[in-house]
Design a protein around this motif. Structure first.
Motif, PDB file in Angstrom:
ATOM      1  N   SER A 177       0.759  -1.164  -0.051  1.00  0.00           N
ATOM      2  CA  SER A 177       0.028   0.203  -0.122  1.00  0.00           C
ATOM      3  C   SER A 177       0.640   1.054   0.134  1.00  0.00           C
ATOM      4  N   CYS A 178       2.004   1.269   0.654  1.00  0.00           N
ATOM      5  CA  CYS A 178       2.581   2.413   0.825  1.00  0.00           C
ATOM      6  C   CYS A 178       3.757   2.630  -0.326  1.00  0.00           C
ATOM      7  N   PHE A 179       4.247   1.550  -0.948  1.00  0.00           N
ATOM      8  CA  PHE A 179       5.370   1.724  -1.915  1.00  0.00           C
ATOM      9  C   PHE A 179       4.820   1.143  -3.209  1.00  0.00           C
ATOM     10  N   GLY A 180       3.718   0.814  -3.394  1.00  0.00           N
ATOM     11  CA  GLY A 180       3.158   0.186  -4.762  1.00  0.00           C
ATOM     12  C   GLY A 180       3.749  -1.206  -5.129  1.00  0.00           C
ATOM     13  N   GLN A 181       3.177  -1.443  -6.237  1.00  0.00           N
ATOM     14  CA  GLN A 181       3.688  -2.843  -6.683  1.00  0.00           C
ATOM     15  C   GLN A 181       4.481  -2.683  -8.092  1.00  0.00           C
ATOM     16  N   GLN A 182       5.530  -3.482  -8.364  1.00  0.00           N
ATOM     17  CA  GLN A 182       6.437  -3.270  -9.207  1.00  0.00           C
ATOM     18  C   GLN A 182       5.725  -3.325 -10.783  1.00  0.00           C
ATOM     19  N   LYS A 183       6.056  -2.195 -11.701  1.00  0.00           N
ATOM     20  CA  LYS A 183       5.287  -2.207 -12.905  1.00  0.00           C
ATOM     21  C   LYS A 183       5.466  -3.463 -13.717  1.00  0.00           C
ATOM     22  N   GLN A 184       4.191  -3.847 -14.193  1.00  0.00           N
ATOM     23  CA  GLN A 184       4.311  -4.955 -15.224  1.00  0.00           C
ATOM     24  C   GLN A 184       3.942  -4.542 -16.620  1.00  0.00           C
ATOM     25  N   PRO A 185       4.300  -5.140 -17.601  1.00  0.00           N
ATOM     26  CA  PRO A 185       4.052  -4.872 -18.943  1.00  0.00           C
ATOM     27  C   PRO A 185       2.572  -4.717 -19.019  1.00  0.00           C
ATOM     28  N   THR A 186       2.018  -3.837 -19.975  1.00  0.00           N
ATOM     29  CA  THR A 186       0.744  -3.670 -20.099  1.00  0.00           C
ATOM     30  C   THR A 186       0.554  -4.838 -20.957  1.00  0.00           C
ATOM     31  N   HIS A 200      24.065   2.538 -30.050  1.00  0.00           N
ATOM     32  CA  HIS A 200      22.600   2.376 -29.942  1.00  0.00           C
ATOM     33  C   HIS A 200      22.025   1.076 -30.430  1.00  0.00           C
ATOM     34  N   ARG A 201      21.460   0.409 -29.618  1.00  0.00           N
ATOM     35  CA  ARG A 201      20.762  -0.807 -30.074  1.00  0.00           C
ATOM     36  C   ARG A 201      19.390  -0.863 -29.876  1.00  0.00           C
ATOM     37  N   LEU A 202      18.579  -0.790 -30.696  1.00  0.00           N
ATOM     38  CA  LEU A 202      17.241  -0.688 -30.808  1.00  0.00           C
ATOM     39  C   LEU A 202      16.427  -2.342 -31.211  1.00  0.00           C
ATOM     40  N   GLU A 203      15.832  -2.922 -30.292  1.00  0.00           N
ATOM     41  CA  GLU A 203      15.318  -4.272 -30.822  1.00  0.00           C
ATOM     42  C   GLU A 203      13.812  -4.096 -30.428  1.00  0.00           C
ATOM     43  N   PHE A 204      12.839  -4.718 -31.454  1.00  0.00           N
ATOM     44  CA  PHE A 204      11.622  -4.973 -31.390  1.00  0.00           C
ATOM     45  C   PHE A 204      11.271  -6.367 -31.581  1.00  0.00           C
ATOM     46  N   SER A 205      10.718  -6.860 -30.487  1.00  0.00           N
ATOM     47  CA  SER A 205      10.366  -8.509 -30.510  1.00  0.00           C
ATOM     48  C   SER A 205       9.408  -8.943 -29.885  1.00  0.00           C
ATOM     49  N   GLY A 206       8.528  -9.073 -30.654  1.00  0.00           N
ATOM     50  CA  GLY A 206       7.195  -9.664 -30.058  1.00  0.00           C
ATOM     51  C   GLY A 206       6.460  -8.362 -29.304  1.00  0.00           C
ATOM     52  N   CYS A 207       6.181  -8.514 -27.963  1.00  0.00           N
ATOM     53  CA  CYS A 207       5.593  -7.298 -27.515  1.00  0.00           C
ATOM     54  C   CYS A 207       6.300  -6.367 -26.683  1.00  0.00           C
ATOM     55  N   GLU A 208       7.717  -6.798 -26.785  1.00  0.00           N
ATOM     56  CA  GLU A 208       8.808  -5.895 -25.968  1.00  0.00           C
ATOM     57  C   GLU A 208       9.642  -5.206 -26.953  1.00  0.00           C
ATOM     58  N   MET A 209       9.897  -3.874 -26.564  1.00  0.00           N
ATOM     59  CA  MET A 209      10.752  -2.994 -27.372  1.00  0.00           C
ATOM     60  C   MET A 209      12.141  -2.934 -26.443  1.00  0.00           C
ATOM     61  N   ARG A 210      13.333  -2.829 -26.975  1.00  0.00           N
ATOM     62  CA  ARG A 210      14.575  -2.872 -25.794  1.00  0.00           C
ATOM     63  C   ARG A 210      15.399  -1.768 -26.614  1.00  0.00           C
ATOM     64  N   TYR A 211      15.960  -1.006 -25.598  1.00  0.00           N
ATOM     65  CA  TYR A 211      17.112  -0.040 -25.910  1.00  0.00           C
ATOM     66  C   TYR A 211      18.313  -0.341 -25.087  1.00  0.00           C
ATOM     67  N   ASN A 212      19.257  -0.839 -26.136  1.00  0.00           N
ATOM     68  CA  ASN A 212      20.562  -1.183 -24.926  1.00  0.00           C
ATOM     69  C   ASN A 212      20.203  -1.837 -23.886  1.00  0.00           C
ATOM     70  N   GLY A 213      19.280  -2.907 -24.121  1.00  0.00           N
ATOM     71  CA  GLY A 213      19.096  -3.798 -22.959  1.00  0.00           C
ATOM     72  C   GLY A 213      17.696  -3.574 -21.992  1.00  0.00           C
ATOM     73  N   LYS A 214      17.361  -2.309 -22.090  1.00  0.00           N
ATOM     74  CA  LYS A 214      16.338  -1.831 -21.257  1.00  0.00           C
ATOM     75  C   LYS A 214      14.928  -1.944 -22.088  1.00  0.00           C
ATOM     76  N   SER A 215      14.045  -2.347 -21.412  1.00  0.00           N
ATOM     77  CA  SER A 215      12.443  -2.498 -22.241  1.00  0.00           C
ATOM     78  C   SER A 215      11.743  -1.449 -22.044  1.00  0.00           C
ATOM     79  N   PHE A 216      10.869  -1.025 -22.992  1.00  0.00           N
ATOM     80  CA  PHE A 216       9.638  -0.318 -22.932  1.00  0.00           C
ATOM     81  C   PHE A 216       8.600  -0.970 -23.781  1.00  0.00           C
ATOM     82  N   PHE A 217       7.513  -0.141 -23.684  1.00  0.00           N
ATOM     83  CA  PHE A 217       6.494  -0.953 -24.190  1.00  0.00           C
ATOM     84  C   PHE A 217       5.450  -0.154 -24.969  1.00  0.00           C
ATOM     85  N   LEU A 218       4.613  -0.310 -25.982  1.00  0.00           N
ATOM     86  CA  LEU A 218       3.337   0.400 -26.205  1.00  0.00           C
ATOM     87  C   LEU A 218       2.627   0.296 -25.125  1.00  0.00           C
TER      88      LEU A 218
END
Length: 235
Positions: free
Chosen positions: A19-28, A62-80
């Motif tokens: 409740s105080c700190f929230g849950q870790q963000k999950q992919p949408t 600079h390394r951009l990857e688009f794989s299935g539901c996941e996008m990655r930049y230099n190993g870090k994930s981001f999402f639609l």
């Protein structure tokens, strides 16, 4: 602390932390209703040429990857479905805003926000097309489903480096597209559009020429790739 009180404390303590700190963000993305882990679709063939391109990709700054539901930049994930701030936490601050999209010129990447929710709804990856003198084509590789692609390659090169075939692809006059069937959000599938002039054989009909069958041997370079969730195809 007595036994019952101690047990109650141990039960409530994790709930209080959440409740105080929230849950870790999950992919949408929800993947077939079975898992919240992002589905990765890797389709690269294991050939000397593909391995050479992958080595060149891995050596890039600079390394951009688009794989299935996941996008990655230099190993870090981001999402639609991320906010602009969440994408910037991975890519850094955008350096151009043309009013309808936010761009990272060094990555040849532009994101668009949904008008209502203000979350990222569409991503453009520019390969050949120039955007208002802000983005210019470069020969750096991007990984699309694990397959290296750059501006020097035509669409047929991409297919021949992958386990996709033309039977997996839908096409119109201006683009090839396919959907990642295991990426499902709100009933919509993740679709990839490769903007490219699609070649057709020409039929001679006297004084006029008619468009004939699709010609898979004469594909053209890919101008840009569009990533979005939707049901209907775009032309």
């Amino acid at each position: 602390m007595s036994g019952p009180i101690r047990n109650l404390f141990l039960f409530l303590f994790p709930l209080l932390l959440t409740s105080c700190f929230g849950q870790q963000k999950q992919p949408t993305e929800v993947i077939d209703g079975e898992s919240e882990k992002p589905y990765k679709e890797l389709k690269a063939k294991d050939t000397p040429e593909v391995r050479e391109r992958l080595a060149a990709f891995n050596a890039q700054e600079h390394r951009l990857e688009f794989s299935g539901c996941e996008m990655r930049y230099n190993g870090k994930s981001f999402f639609l479905g991320d906010t602009l701030e969440e994408v910037e936490a991975v890519l850094g601050k955008h350096d151009y805003n043309r009013g309808i999209g936010f761009s990272w010129s060094h990555l040849n990447l532009e994101v668009f926000l949904d008008d209502d929710t203000k979350i990222v709804s569409t991503i453009y990856l520019y390969l050949h097309r120039v955007l208002e003198n802000v983005m210019t084509p470069n020969d750096k590789y991007k990984l699309i489903s694990g397959v290296p692609l750059n501006q020097k390659m035509v669409f047929k090169d991409f297919l021949e480096s992958s386990n996709y075939t033309f039977n997996d692809i839908r096409f119109s006059k201006y683009n090839y597209n396919f959907e990642v069937k295991k990426c499902n959000k709100g009933g919509e599938k993740l679709k990839l559009y490769f903007r490219s002039s699609v070649p057709y054989k020409v039929k001679d009909a006297g004084h006029i020429q008619l468009r004939g069958e699709f010609d898979p041997q004469s594909t053209n370079p890919v101008d840009l790739i569009v990533f979005r969730y939707q049901n209907e195809d775009i032309d």
